[in-house]
Motif scaffolding. Structure first.
Motif, short mmCIF file in Angstrom:
data_model
loop_
_atom_site.label_atom_id
_atom_site.label_comp_id
_atom_site.label_asym_id
_atom_site.label_seq_id
_atom_site.Cartn_x
_atom_site.Cartn_y
_atom_site.Cartn_z
N THR A 148 82.34 -11.11 89.24
CA THR A 148 83.72 -11.49 88.93
C THR A 148 84.27 -10.65 87.79
O THR A 148 83.57 -9.84 87.19
CB THR A 148 83.79 -12.97 88.53
OG1 THR A 148 83.12 -13.12 87.24
CG2 THR A 148 83.11 -13.86 89.56
N ARG A 149 85.52 -10.89 87.47
CA ARG A 149 86.15 -10.11 86.41
C ARG A 149 85.53 -10.39 85.04
O ARG A 149 85.62 -9.57 84.14
CB ARG A 149 87.66 -10.36 86.38
CG ARG A 149 88.08 -11.69 85.77
CD ARG A 149 89.59 -11.83 85.76
NE ARG A 149 90.01 -13.01 84.99
CZ ARG A 149 90.95 -12.99 84.06
NH1 ARG A 149 91.58 -11.87 83.77
NH2 ARG A 149 91.28 -14.10 83.42
N ASP B 255 87.17 -12.56 92.93
CA ASP B 255 87.06 -12.00 91.58
C ASP B 255 87.47 -12.97 90.47
O ASP B 255 86.90 -12.94 89.38
CB ASP B 255 87.94 -10.75 91.46
CG ASP B 255 87.70 -9.77 92.58
OD1 ASP B 255 87.76 -10.19 93.76
OD2 ASP B 255 87.47 -8.58 92.31
N TYR B 256 88.48 -13.81 90.74
CA TYR B 256 89.01 -14.69 89.70
C TYR B 256 88.52 -16.12 89.86
O TYR B 256 88.04 -16.74 88.91
CB TYR B 256 90.54 -14.67 89.73
CG TYR B 256 91.16 -13.29 89.66
CD1 TYR B 256 90.49 -12.23 89.03
CD2 TYR B 256 92.40 -13.03 90.22
CE1 TYR B 256 91.05 -10.96 88.97
CE2 TYR B 256 92.96 -11.76 90.16
CZ TYR B 256 92.29 -10.74 89.54
OH TYR B 256 92.83 -9.49 89.49
N GLY C 116 91.37 -11.68 94.06
CA GLY C 116 91.36 -10.24 94.01
C GLY C 116 92.08 -9.70 95.24
O GLY C 116 91.78 -10.09 96.36
N ALA D 25 92.35 -4.75 89.69
CA ALA D 25 91.91 -6.02 89.11
C ALA D 25 92.57 -6.23 87.74
O ALA D 25 92.83 -5.28 87.00
CB ALA D 25 90.40 -6.03 88.98
N PRO E 54 91.96 -7.29 84.19
CA PRO E 54 90.77 -7.47 83.35
C PRO E 54 90.89 -8.72 82.49
O PRO E 54 92.00 -9.18 82.16
CB PRO E 54 90.76 -6.21 82.48
CG PRO E 54 92.18 -5.76 82.45
CD PRO E 54 92.78 -6.15 83.76
N SER F 259 96.42 -11.83 82.24
CA SER F 259 95.09 -12.44 82.21
C SER F 259 95.18 -13.93 81.93
O SER F 259 94.46 -14.74 82.54
CB SER F 259 94.23 -11.77 81.15
OG SER F 259 92.94 -12.35 81.09
#
Length: 559
Positions: A52-53, A153-154, A476, A483, A485, A492
């Motif tokens: 993941t991120r 990813d999130y 994602g 992406a 970060p 974010s």
């Protein structure tokens, strides 16, 4: 001019196919000493590792078949669930998207596409995790559940299990002739079988089959609501999230769409004298030819945005996904009511105005033939369509002809957005908060960050919260965006807010507490409050009701 994912492109204007041009996998692949294997009631499944991120390691099982390939004699038939795998399933790489137009010949598309992806944390926790099932957007004729348009990813920084699914698209998924040869709704029945797979197998991945949240955007949001009224879906989920979409609107839900079956047959040189002849011939045609014929199914430019729609199926001896109009199901309490989040973005399809106004031919045609084109573009039912078209022209365009200026663009953009998404979402939220015994949470996604599905062609910057923009902060989307970060920037923090909302809701049926901003109150008929998701979020009331008043007058119902 447009910087839009394939989910928007094919859905609305087909200006570019960025999903097809970027077919790399999302998430960061990591290479530990051994691949993860999960032993499910249906058999062993071997996956891979992603990250993941925030650097959390995730088990990824991709391209898992949940139903038999819908090919040959199974084309246009309800899905056949796979209950047992004959050998270990290799789920280390993406499966195919369902047939649709593609530009990149290397992009993996195939008719054997009834697949799903499962993402779960590296280590199983002490108690089962909530499960989020995501049903993708794309107008019922494009996109997929692959990780480049719905990556983990999130969300997988939260303690949950994510499942993303494919379902058959366009004619292969939604052809309906109104009789036994093609009763219709097969794409929705695919989704049901995927949800049944989740109930059977998700505990092996650490998920709780008693806490399944179905979620979806656009066409996926339509689907989510239909599962709440389908007799086939009872018991398969426990919370629901509809992002920018509703099947209860001005759009007519009919017993068939035989005219589309005839049009598809004509495009592929099939006879049209009977339903049997249409289906028999189309079964012999290459799936790629059916998928690639999409652009010719539209009427005016790339309108109507919604070509295939759900239908109330005829009773021809097979299990029916929809047995009555969803409005009647809701008003009469014939639904599987669950806690519900319903939302829309501030500007939805505003950019569609530019695709008309920047094309002189489209502008002139719409001006000269408003009473013919407006019902197509704005999904108006045939009854009193002329009256409705002219009332909407007065309300949104002050009754004036289209000209390529900012005032017209604003009015036409709102008309597109409200006709395709906004009014239906408004109607759905107002109905559900009256008829559901559970809480309904309503939101407007108004945040404008560094990325958008529409960016100004001069500045390259976002100018409004467009259709699908809330997805940027949930998944994602490597097909079109880098992406985000982890860190202190506003984008974010928006990822933290959106993923926190989804996790809290999936966990306990309530999105609160939020990572920033106030407490989010449930909507009630007398206090029609909603959360405006910006930075920071605020609680407001009566979302866009001044605009939706004309729609309620043209298409009145008793709420």
């Amino acid at each position: 001019m447009f910087r839009i994912l394939a989910l928007v492109v094919v859905l609305a204007c087909a200006c570019a196919h960025k999903e097809q041009q970027h077919h790399h996998e999302h998430g960061t692949n990591v290479s530990p000493s051994s691949e993860p294997v999960t032993v499910t009631p249906s058999g062993s499944i071997r996956g891979s590792w992603l990250q993941t991120r925030r650097g959390r390691r995730v088990q990824a099982y991709r391209g898992v078949r949940y139903a038999a390939p819908p090919t040959g004699e199974l084309r246009f038939q309800p899905p056949k669930p796979i209950l047992q795998y004959p050998s270990e399933v290799d789920a280390k790489a993406e499966g195919p998207a369902c047939p649709q137009p593609v530009i990149d010949p290397d992009y993996f598309v195939d008719e054997d596409c009834l697949r799903l992806n499962v993402y779960t944390p590296e280590k199983k926790l002490s108690k089962p995790l909530p499960v989020v099932v995501y049903i993708h957007s794309g107008g019922f004729y494009s996109v997929s559940g692959r990780s480049d348009v719905a990556g983990p990813d999130y969300l997988l920084d939260k303690d949950l299990v994510l499942v993303t699914i494919n379902y058959r698209l366009a004619s292969l998924g939604f052809l309906s002739t109104g009789d036994k040869h093609a009763p219709g709704n097969n794409g929705f029945k695919d989704q049901v079988v995927a949800l049944q797979w989740v109930q059977r197998n998700i505990a092996a991945f650490g998920g709780d089959p008693r806490r399944v949240t179905i979620s979806g955007c656009s066409a996926g949001a339509f689907s989510v609501m239909l599962h709440m009224v389908s007799p086939m879906s009872k018991g398969l989920f426990h919370r629901a999230v509809s992002i920018s979409g509703s099947p209860i609107s001005q759009v007519a839900i009919r017993p068939h769409q035989k005219e589309l079956a005839i049009k598809q047959a004509q495009l592929l040189n099939c006879p049209t004298d009977s339903s049997e002849a249409i289906i028999s011939c189309l079964k012999t045609k290459p799936w790629r030819d059916i998928g690639n014929s999409l652009d010719q199914m539209f009427t005016f430019g790339y309108d109507p945005i919604l070509v295939w729609a759900p239908i109330v199926e005829p009773d021809v001896g097979q299990e029916r996904f929809i047995t009555e109009h969803p409005l009647e199901s809701v008003k009469n309490g014939r639904m599987h009511a669950v806690p519900y989040i319903i939302g829309q973005t501030t500007r939805e399809f505003f950019w569609k105005a530019y695709s008309i106004l920047d094309n002189e031919n489209y502008t002139n045609t719409m001006n000269a033939e408003w009473e013919r084109i407006a019902p197509v573009s704005f999904l108006l039912p045939p009854e009193k369509s002329t009256e409705a078209a002219n009332r909407l022209k007065q309300a949104y365009l002050d009754g004036k002809p289209l000209t390529n200026d900012s005032v017209t663009a604003d009015g036409l953009g709102k008309l597109y957005g409200d006709s395709v998404i906004g009014f239906g979402v408004h109607r759905l939220a107002n109905l559900m908060c009256r008829h559901s015994p559970h809480k309904v949470f309503y939101y407007e996604f108004s945040y404008v960050g560094n990325r958008s599905h529409y960016e100004d062609p001069v500045t390259g910057k976002p100018v409004g919260a467009a259709h699908h923009d809330d997805l940027i902060y949930l998944f994602g989307l490597s097909a079109d965006f880098p992406a985000i970060p982890a860190g202190g920037e506003t984008d974010s923090r928006m990822v933290d807010l959106m993923t926190g909302i989804m996790y809290n809701f999936a966990d306990k049926g309530d999105p609160n507490p939020l990572s920033m901003g106030p407490s989010w109150p449930a909507m009630t008929p007398n206090h029609r409050q909603f959360l405006s998701i910006s930075s920071p979020p605020t609680v407001q009331q009566n979302m866009f009701e001044d605009r939706f008043r004309v729609w309620d007058e043209i298409y009145p119902i008793k709420y």
